[in-house]
Design an enzyme around this catalytic site. Sequence first.
Site, PDB file in Angstrom:
ATOM      1  N   ASP A 126      -5.254  -3.739  -5.071  1.00 23.17           N
ATOM      2  CA  ASP A 126      -5.883  -4.000  -3.778  1.00 23.17           C
ATOM      3  C   ASP A 126      -7.390  -4.145  -3.925  1.00 23.17           C
ATOM      4  O   ASP A 126      -8.014  -5.013  -3.292  1.00 23.17           O
ATOM      5  CB  ASP A 126      -5.537  -2.901  -2.776  1.00 23.17           C
ATOM      6  CG  ASP A 126      -5.840  -1.496  -3.288  1.00 23.17           C
ATOM      7  OD1 ASP A 126      -6.065  -1.307  -4.506  1.00 23.17           O
ATOM      8  OD2 ASP A 126      -5.842  -0.561  -2.461  1.00 23.17           O
ATOM      9  N   GLY A 145       0.814  -1.202   0.000  1.00 22.70           N
ATOM     10  CA  GLY A 145       0.000   0.000   0.000  1.00 22.70           C
ATOM     11  C   GLY A 145       0.846   1.250   0.000  1.00 22.70           C
ATOM     12  O   GLY A 145       2.071   1.196   0.157  1.00 22.70           O
ATOM     13  N   THR A 155     -10.655  24.082  17.647  1.00 18.49           N
ATOM     14  CA  THR A 155     -10.168  23.731  16.307  1.00 18.49           C
ATOM     15  C   THR A 155      -9.972  22.231  16.149  1.00 18.49           C
ATOM     16  O   THR A 155     -10.347  21.645  15.121  1.00 18.49           O
ATOM     17  CB  THR A 155      -8.848  24.472  16.017  1.00 18.49           C
ATOM     18  OG1 THR A 155      -9.068  25.884  16.102  1.00 18.49           O
ATOM     19  CG2 THR A 155      -8.339  24.140  14.619  1.00 18.49           C
TER      20      THR A 155
END
Length: 246
Positions: A105, A8, A179
């Site tokens: 994948d 990956g 935030t």
Amino acid sequence: MYLLVDVGNTHSVFSITEDGKTFRRWRLSTGVFQTEDELFSHLHPLLGDAMREIKGIGVASVVPTQNTVIERFSQKYFHISPIWVKAKNGCVKWNVKNPSEVGADRVANVVAFVKEYGKNGIIIDMGTATTVDLVVNGSYEGGAILPGFFMMVHSLFRGTAKLPLVEVKPADFVVGKDTEENIRLGVVNGSVYALEGIIGRIKEVYGDLPVVLTGGQSKIVKDMIKHEIFDEDLTIKGVYHFCFGD
């Protein structure tokens, strides 16, 4: 014994199996092996004596720059040419414009789904990117690609002057009060809402199909996304079925 590899963008999974039913697996950062010898130095302590029993190597890779490393590793240490997962008609029909563009994948996921769970379903794979794949009557009908959680938080961090890099975890509130909470809500919960919308639309058109959840980041939202099957080995199972199954 078979060595199965899922390369990956962020991590690579290496797994061994004798029968395609039980798996031992290890996860490495994809960037840690740049040569066949580096890869061997990482895998040998993990696999131990099992390395002597490897008789076949199957690979699903979405990182072309690592393919040569895998090829050389296979040839040098096992005298084997690896089998590469790619879209081709067989147990699955690929009803898309360019089957060759479907990531290895995703091909492995679809093959594993058809072999193990049936010919109709929706596959959600959450990794560096999040993918949605649709299988109808054993035919791959297409899907969707979204940014993964870590891609999103890093993009916000790198692309702005003041937004911080935050921990990726679900938000249990309706609106954020600072935030960090705002980012968590937008990234994690927002991704879940997007997936629910895509899944819902697919089901409107194709019926109430089962959903299988997989991928390295899927555990983060396992309890938030409605699914019938959770299979963290789905991709590796697909590599086995494609390369060494019936």
